[in-house]
Design a protein around this motif. Structure first.
Motif, PDB file in Angstrom:
ATOM      1  N   PHE A 225       7.846  17.840   8.230  1.00  0.00           N
ATOM      2  CA  PHE A 225       7.187  18.742   7.287  1.00  0.00           C
ATOM      3  C   PHE A 225       7.175  18.139   5.889  1.00  0.00           C
ATOM      4  O   PHE A 225       6.181  18.244   5.157  1.00  0.00           O
ATOM      5  N   SER A 226       8.259  17.492   5.500  1.00  0.00           N
ATOM      6  CA  SER A 226       8.353  16.859   4.186  1.00  0.00           C
ATOM      7  C   SER A 226       7.264  15.805   4.018  1.00  0.00           C
ATOM      8  O   SER A 226       6.640  15.706   2.949  1.00  0.00           O
ATOM      9  N   ASP A 227       7.010  15.020   5.056  1.00  0.00           N
ATOM     10  CA  ASP A 227       5.935  14.017   4.994  1.00  0.00           C
ATOM     11  C   ASP A 227       4.580  14.694   4.805  1.00  0.00           C
ATOM     12  O   ASP A 227       3.750  14.239   4.002  1.00  0.00           O
ATOM     13  N   LEU A 228       4.339  15.769   5.558  1.00  0.00           N
ATOM     14  CA  LEU A 228       3.058  16.472   5.456  1.00  0.00           C
ATOM     15  C   LEU A 228       2.841  17.009   4.039  1.00  0.00           C
ATOM     16  O   LEU A 228       1.736  16.890   3.482  1.00  0.00           O
ATOM     17  N   VAL A 229       3.894  17.590   3.466  1.00  0.00           N
ATOM     18  CA  VAL A 229       3.778  18.165   2.124  1.00  0.00           C
ATOM     19  C   VAL A 229       3.574  17.064   1.086  1.00  0.00           C
ATOM     20  O   VAL A 229       2.760  17.199   0.158  1.00  0.00           O
ATOM     21  N   ALA A 230       4.296  15.957   1.235  1.00  0.00           N
ATOM     22  CA  ALA A 230       4.154  14.853   0.289  1.00  0.00           C
ATOM     23  C   ALA A 230       2.737  14.300   0.305  1.00  0.00           C
ATOM     24  O   ALA A 230       2.141  14.026  -0.752  1.00  0.00           O
ATOM     25  N   ALA A 231       2.181  14.119   1.495  1.00  0.00           N
ATOM     26  CA  ALA A 231       0.813  13.601   1.590  1.00  0.00           C
ATOM     27  C   ALA A 231      -0.199  14.597   1.035  1.00  0.00           C
ATOM     28  O   ALA A 231      -1.137  14.215   0.327  1.00  0.00           O
ATOM     29  N   GLU A 232      -0.005  15.884   1.332  1.00  0.00           N
ATOM     30  CA  GLU A 232      -0.923  16.894   0.794  1.00  0.00           C
ATOM     31  C   GLU A 232      -0.814  16.967  -0.721  1.00  0.00           C
ATOM     32  O   GLU A 232      -1.822  17.170  -1.417  1.00  0.00           O
ATOM     33  N   GLY A 233       0.398  16.791  -1.240  1.00  0.00           N
ATOM     34  CA  GLY A 233       0.550  16.754  -2.690  1.00  0.00           C
ATOM     35  C   GLY A 233      -0.270  15.642  -3.317  1.00  0.00           C
ATOM     36  O   GLY A 233      -0.919  15.831  -4.360  1.00  0.00           O
ATOM     37  N   ARG A 234      -0.257  14.469  -2.703  1.00  0.00           N
ATOM     38  CA  ARG A 234      -1.063  13.361  -3.225  1.00  0.00           C
ATOM     39  C   ARG A 234      -2.547  13.667  -3.111  1.00  0.00           C
ATOM     40  O   ARG A 234      -3.327  13.347  -4.019  1.00  0.00           O
ATOM     41  N   ARG A 235      -2.944  14.255  -1.983  1.00  0.00           N
ATOM     42  CA  ARG A 235      -4.356  14.615  -1.832  1.00  0.00           C
ATOM     43  C   ARG A 235      -4.779  15.615  -2.896  1.00  0.00           C
ATOM     44  O   ARG A 235      -5.940  15.618  -3.324  1.00  0.00           O
ATOM     45  N   ARG A 236      -3.840  16.469  -3.328  1.00  0.00           N
ATOM     46  CA  ARG A 236      -4.147  17.491  -4.321  1.00  0.00           C
ATOM     47  C   ARG A 236      -3.966  16.990  -5.749  1.00  0.00           C
ATOM     48  O   ARG A 236      -4.124  17.756  -6.688  1.00  0.00           O
ATOM     49  N   GLY A 237      -3.619  15.714  -5.916  1.00  0.00           N
ATOM     50  CA  GLY A 237      -3.567  15.150  -7.258  1.00  0.00           C
ATOM     51  C   GLY A 237      -2.221  15.230  -7.936  1.00  0.00           C
ATOM     52  O   GLY A 237      -2.148  15.226  -9.172  1.00  0.00           O
ATOM     53  N   SER A 238      -1.125  15.281  -7.166  1.00  0.00           N
ATOM     54  CA  SER A 238       0.204  15.408  -7.765  1.00  0.00           C
ATOM     55  C   SER A 238       0.540  14.261  -8.710  1.00  0.00           C
ATOM     56  O   SER A 238       1.362  14.424  -9.617  1.00  0.00           O
ATOM     57  N   GLU A 239      -0.080  13.115  -8.527  1.00  0.00           N
ATOM     58  CA  GLU A 239       0.205  11.957  -9.380  1.00  0.00           C
ATOM     59  C   GLU A 239      -0.646  11.949 -10.648  1.00  0.00           C
ATOM     60  O   GLU A 239      -0.501  11.063 -11.486  1.00  0.00           O
ATOM     61  N   HIS A 240      -1.542  12.921 -10.776  1.00  0.00           N
ATOM     62  CA  HIS A 240      -2.458  12.950 -11.924  1.00  0.00           C
ATOM     63  C   HIS A 240      -2.345  14.241 -12.739  1.00  0.00           C
ATOM     64  O   HIS A 240      -2.638  14.243 -13.936  1.00  0.00           O
ATOM     65  N   ILE A 241      -1.940  15.335 -12.113  1.00  0.00           N
ATOM     66  CA  ILE A 241      -1.877  16.628 -12.800  1.00  0.00           C
ATOM     67  C   ILE A 241      -0.648  16.674 -13.694  1.00  0.00           C
ATOM     68  O   ILE A 241       0.420  16.177 -13.338  1.00  0.00           O
ATOM     69  N   ARG A 242      -0.783  17.290 -14.855  1.00  0.00           N
ATOM     70  CA  ARG A 242       0.263  17.274 -15.884  1.00  0.00           C
ATOM     71  C   ARG A 242       1.568  17.876 -15.411  1.00  0.00           C
ATOM     72  O   ARG A 242       2.643  17.332 -15.654  1.00  0.00           O
ATOM     73  N   GLN A 243       1.536  19.019 -14.743  1.00  0.00           N
ATOM     74  CA  GLN A 243       2.759  19.742 -14.407  1.00  0.00           C
ATOM     75  C   GLN A 243       2.786  20.112 -12.936  1.00  0.00           C
ATOM     76  O   GLN A 243       1.830  20.682 -12.407  1.00  0.00           O
TER      77      GLN A 243
END
Length: 403
Positions: A225-243
Motif C-alpha cells: 500500500f505504501s508503494d501505491l500511495v507513494a506513486a500516486e503522490g508523484r502522479r498528483r505532483g507531490s514533488e512540485h506542490i508547495r505543501q
C-alpha cells in the motif's frame, strides 16, 4: 435495431478474417502455419455475432495463433471489449446478480450471473495489474508524471484510513480477530484519498478543488500500500506542490507510512477522532472529577480545538489514580502525547488547512462499504481486490498524466 446492428457489425468484421499469408511468427521465435478458418461466437453490446478467423498452428509450441483475436482484443475472450466495460461498470456498482439484471433490462443482453462475475473480476484484475506495473515504473523513474498545470494547487492532501471487508473462511484462516473465538472474519482494506486545495471560502474555511480527488485501495500489506500511495503522490505532483498534508486517525502504520514516503508532509490527526478519544478520557475520569464532568470535558475540548495538548494532559493528571484506572489513563493520554505535534489545530486552521479526514472516511463507506460490506457478503482476495480497484477508478475525478 440491435439485431440489425449486430448483423452489420458481423458483416463489417467478416471483411478481414485475419489471414496474413501461409506462415506468420508465433510470438515465441517460431513459425506458425495457416490451417483453416474457424468460427467463434462473440457476445457484443449489440448482441451475439459469429466471426470467421484465420487459424495458425505452431508445431514447436504446439499452440494455436489467431491474429484477428489479438487485433480485436478477443484472445481467450467471448465478450467484446465494449460489453466487458459495461459488465465492469455495473458489477462494480451493484451486486453481481443485480448487475446481470441491469444489463438484461437496459441493454437486452442476457448473461449468466457467473459469467458477469467472472468478466467483472477479470476487468478489475487487469486494472489492478496495470496499476501495480505503473507503480513500479513510477517509483523506478521509468515513468515520470507531468507536473501540475500552472498555477499549481497550493496544498496536496493524502488522507489514509482502513476498513474491514468480510472474507471467506479460507481468506482469514490463521488470522487473529476480535470475535468471541479469536478468529478474524475480515481483512483490512487500506484506502487513500488524494485531493488538492487552492483557496478558502468566504468564511475562511478550506475548499477542496473540483475534480481533484483520486482514490486507491488494496488488501495487500502496508508495504505494498505504501508503494501505491507513494506513486500516486508523484502522479498528483507531490514533488512540485508547495505543501503536503497527511491526514489520518492516529494509527501508527499511517504515520510510519507518512514519515517514510512523505517526510516533508505536515501530519494531522483527524480532529473528530481526537475528540472521540477525549470523550473516552472524560468518561474514564468522570467518577473522580470534582466539578461537573461535562464542564470538564467542554473545557478540555476547547483546549483540544486550540491544540493545547499539554493543558489536557495536565488537567487529567490532577486526579490521583492507582491500579487499573491509572493504567487506563496512562494509555489514554499516550494517544495525545504521541500525537501532540499532529494536533496543533488552531495553527493548522490559521494556515488554512483541513483538520478532518472526512473525505477518506466517506470513501471507506461509499467506495468500499456500499459494495463490499452488504449483508451476507463473503469475498475472496482476488474478487475483493478487483471490485475495489474498479470502484476506486470510478470514484476518482482526477486523472494524472505521465511522460
Amino acid at each position: 435495431m440491435t439485431a440489425l446492428g449486430a448483423s452489420l457489425l458481423e458483416g463489417l468484421l467478416a471483411a478481414d478474417p485475419g489471414h496474413r499469408g501461409p506462415r506468420i511468427a508465433c510470438g515465441a521465435g517460431h513459425v506458425a502455419e495457416f490451417i483453416s478458418y474457424r468460427a467463434k461466437a462473440i457476445d457484443t453490446v449489440l448482441g451475439p455475432i459469429r466471426l470467421q478467423r484465420a487459424y495458425y498452428h505452431c508445431r514447436v509450441c504446439q499452440a494455436g495463433v489467431v491474429p484477428r483475436d489479438a487485433e480485436l482484443d478477443l484472445c481467450r475472450e467471448s465478450l467484446s471489449g465494449g460489453l466487458r466495460a459495461m459488465i465492469a461498470a455495473t458489477g462494480a456498482a451493484v451486486p453481481i446478480a443485480q448487475a446481470a439484471t441491469l444489463i438484461k433490462d437496459l441493454a437486452g443482453i442476457t448473461l449468466s450471473t457467473k459469467r458477469v462475475e467472472r468478466a467483472a473480476e477479470a476487468v478489475g484484475a487487469t486494472a489492478a495489474a496495470a496499476l501495480d506495473a505503473d507503480t513500479v515504473a513510477v517509483l523506478a523513474g521509468q515513468v515520470v508524471p507531468l507536473p501540475p498545470s500552472v498555477p499549481a494547487p497550493e496544498i496536496l492532501y493524502i488522507a489514509v484510513d482502513g476498513t474491514g471487508v468480510p472474507m471467506t473462511p479460507a481468506e482469514t484462516a490463521g488470522r487473529p480477530g476480535k470475535g468471541p473465538d479469536g478468529r478474524a472474519r475480515t481483512r483490512e482494506a487500506k484506502l487513500a484519498c488524494l485531493f488538492t486545495q487552492t483557496g478558502l471560502d468566504d468564511d475562511g474555511r478550506p475548499v477542496r478543488d473540483p475534480d481533484s480527488t483520486s482514490y486507491l485501495a488494496t488488501l495487500e500489506p502496508v508495504e505494498k500500500f505504501s508503494d501505491l500511495v507513494a506513486a500516486e503522490g508523484r502522479r498528483r505532483g507531490s514533488e512540485h506542490i508547495r505543501q503536503l498534508v497527511m491526514l489520518g486517525d492516529g494509527a501508527h502504520w499511517i504515520w510510519n507510512l507518512a514519515t517514510a514516503r512523505f517526510p516533508e508532509a505536515t501530519q494531522i490527526v483527524d480532529l473528530f477522532h481526537a475528540r472521540e478519544h477525549l470523550h473516552e478520557l472524560a468518561d474514564l475520569l468522570a467518577f473522580i472529577i470534582t466539578e461537573d464532568p461535562n464542564d470538564w470535558y467542554q473545557a478540555r475540548r476547547t483546549e483540544l480545538d486550540n491544540g493545547d495538548i499539554e493543558a489536557i494532559v495536565k488537567a487529567a493528571m490532577v486526579y490521583p489514580l492507582v491500579g487499573p484506572r491509572a493504567t487506563q489513563r496512562t494509555k489514554a493520554l499516550a494517544y495525545f502525547q504521541t500525537n501532540a505535534h499532529r494536533m496543533r489545530y488552531a495553527r493548522f486552521r490559521r494556515l488554512g488547512m483541513f483538520v478532518g479526514s472526512g473525505t477518506v472516511e466517506a470513501g471507506c463507506k461509499a467506495v468500499v462499504g456500499q459494495r463490499l460490506k452488504l449483508s451476507g457478503m463473503r469475498w475472496s482476495g482476488p474478487g475483493a481486490t478487483s471490485i475495489i480497484t474498479l470502484r476506486c477508478q470510478n470514484a476518482s475525478t482526477h486523472q494524472a498524466t505521465a511522460a
